[in-house]
Design a protein around this motif. Sequence first.
Motif, PDB file in Angstrom:
ATOM      1  N   TRP A 235      -0.345 -10.378  12.828  1.00  0.00           N
ATOM      2  CA  TRP A 235       0.268 -11.157  11.750  1.00  0.00           C
ATOM      3  C   TRP A 235       0.532 -12.594  12.184  1.00  0.00           C
ATOM      4  N   GLU A 236       0.945 -12.779  13.434  1.00  0.00           N
ATOM      5  CA  GLU A 236       1.289 -14.115  13.902  1.00  0.00           C
ATOM      6  C   GLU A 236       0.074 -15.016  14.064  1.00  0.00           C
ATOM      7  N   ARG A 237      -1.117 -14.428  14.164  1.00  0.00           N
ATOM      8  CA  ARG A 237      -2.331 -15.247  14.215  1.00  0.00           C
ATOM      9  C   ARG A 237      -2.716 -15.794  12.843  1.00  0.00           C
ATOM     10  N   LEU A 238      -2.273 -15.097  11.791  1.00  0.00           N
ATOM     11  CA  LEU A 238      -2.643 -15.489  10.432  1.00  0.00           C
ATOM     12  C   LEU A 238      -2.137 -16.879  10.046  1.00  0.00           C
ATOM     13  N   PRO A 239      -0.862 -17.248  10.313  1.00  0.00           N
ATOM     14  CA  PRO A 239      -0.410 -18.585   9.953  1.00  0.00           C
ATOM     15  C   PRO A 239      -1.211 -19.701  10.633  1.00  0.00           C
ATOM     16  N   MET A 240      -1.624 -19.477  11.888  1.00  0.00           N
ATOM     17  CA  MET A 240      -2.404 -20.487  12.599  1.00  0.00           C
ATOM     18  C   MET A 240      -3.769 -20.673  11.952  1.00  0.00           C
ATOM     19  N   GLN A 241      -4.360 -19.576  11.509  1.00  0.00           N
ATOM     20  CA  GLN A 241      -5.655 -19.675  10.818  1.00  0.00           C
ATOM     21  C   GLN A 241      -5.506 -20.441   9.516  1.00  0.00           C
ATOM     22  N   CYS A 242      -4.432 -20.139   8.778  1.00  0.00           N
ATOM     23  CA  CYS A 242      -4.174 -20.857   7.519  1.00  0.00           C
ATOM     24  C   CYS A 242      -3.855 -22.330   7.784  1.00  0.00           C
ATOM     25  N   LEU A 243      -3.130 -22.601   8.882  1.00  0.00           N
ATOM     26  CA  LEU A 243      -2.770 -23.971   9.231  1.00  0.00           C
ATOM     27  C   LEU A 243      -4.015 -24.820   9.487  1.00  0.00           C
ATOM     28  N   CYS A 244      -4.957 -24.252  10.211  1.00  0.00           N
ATOM     29  CA  CYS A 244      -6.198 -24.980  10.494  1.00  0.00           C
ATOM     30  C   CYS A 244      -6.982 -25.257   9.215  1.00  0.00           C
TER      31      CYS A 244
END
Length: 199
Positions: free
Chosen positions: A139-148
């Motif tokens: 789940w914590e990887r998802l925000p970084m993907q969206c941020l990029c």
Amino acid sequence: GKEYPCGFVMGAFLMFKRETGKDVSQIKQDDLEELLMLMWCCVKCASQAEGTEFPLDFETFCNSITPDVLNDWNEQVRQSAEKKDGESVEDPDIEQLLGIAMGCIGMSMDDFCRCTPSEFYAAWKAWNEMQQSRDRGEWERLPMQCLCTLQPYSKKTLDASDIMSFPWETEQKSENEVKMDKEDTLRRYREAKAAAGLK
């Protein structure tokens, strides 16, 4: 007569369920047959675990139990029941626990049957914490993907917390704040003592 080992193990609870159709948590303190059945299951499973031959069927076993042995056993069962009375969580079905052990944790039938309730709980707790950590990582990887993906279209610099936050992050932040507050209080206390000339 010959002495046999006896222990509260998961295999005994499973055997009791198969013999009576009930879970151990449903035993009534005034039901002599159920109490003796649980004792027989515990002795039989403990003997199997230690490699000791246990040739007694249930009826023969009952005929060998003295009143003193039965009273001691009833006291053990009563203490175990009293310990559970203070817990609000409903006791799970022994077959549900077997499903968790073999289907999720990966234990063998023999490993499960040899476990005491506390040993199984420790294994389940460790497995559950590992699963939670793994799920949180995904789940914590998802925000970084969206941020990029979103950053090129935003006029301000975005942070991962602007995209998505999680309950466990709030809990961790609260714990850190409490720790910082305590340290700050101690620091001010030391400063006040120094200003007053106290040691």
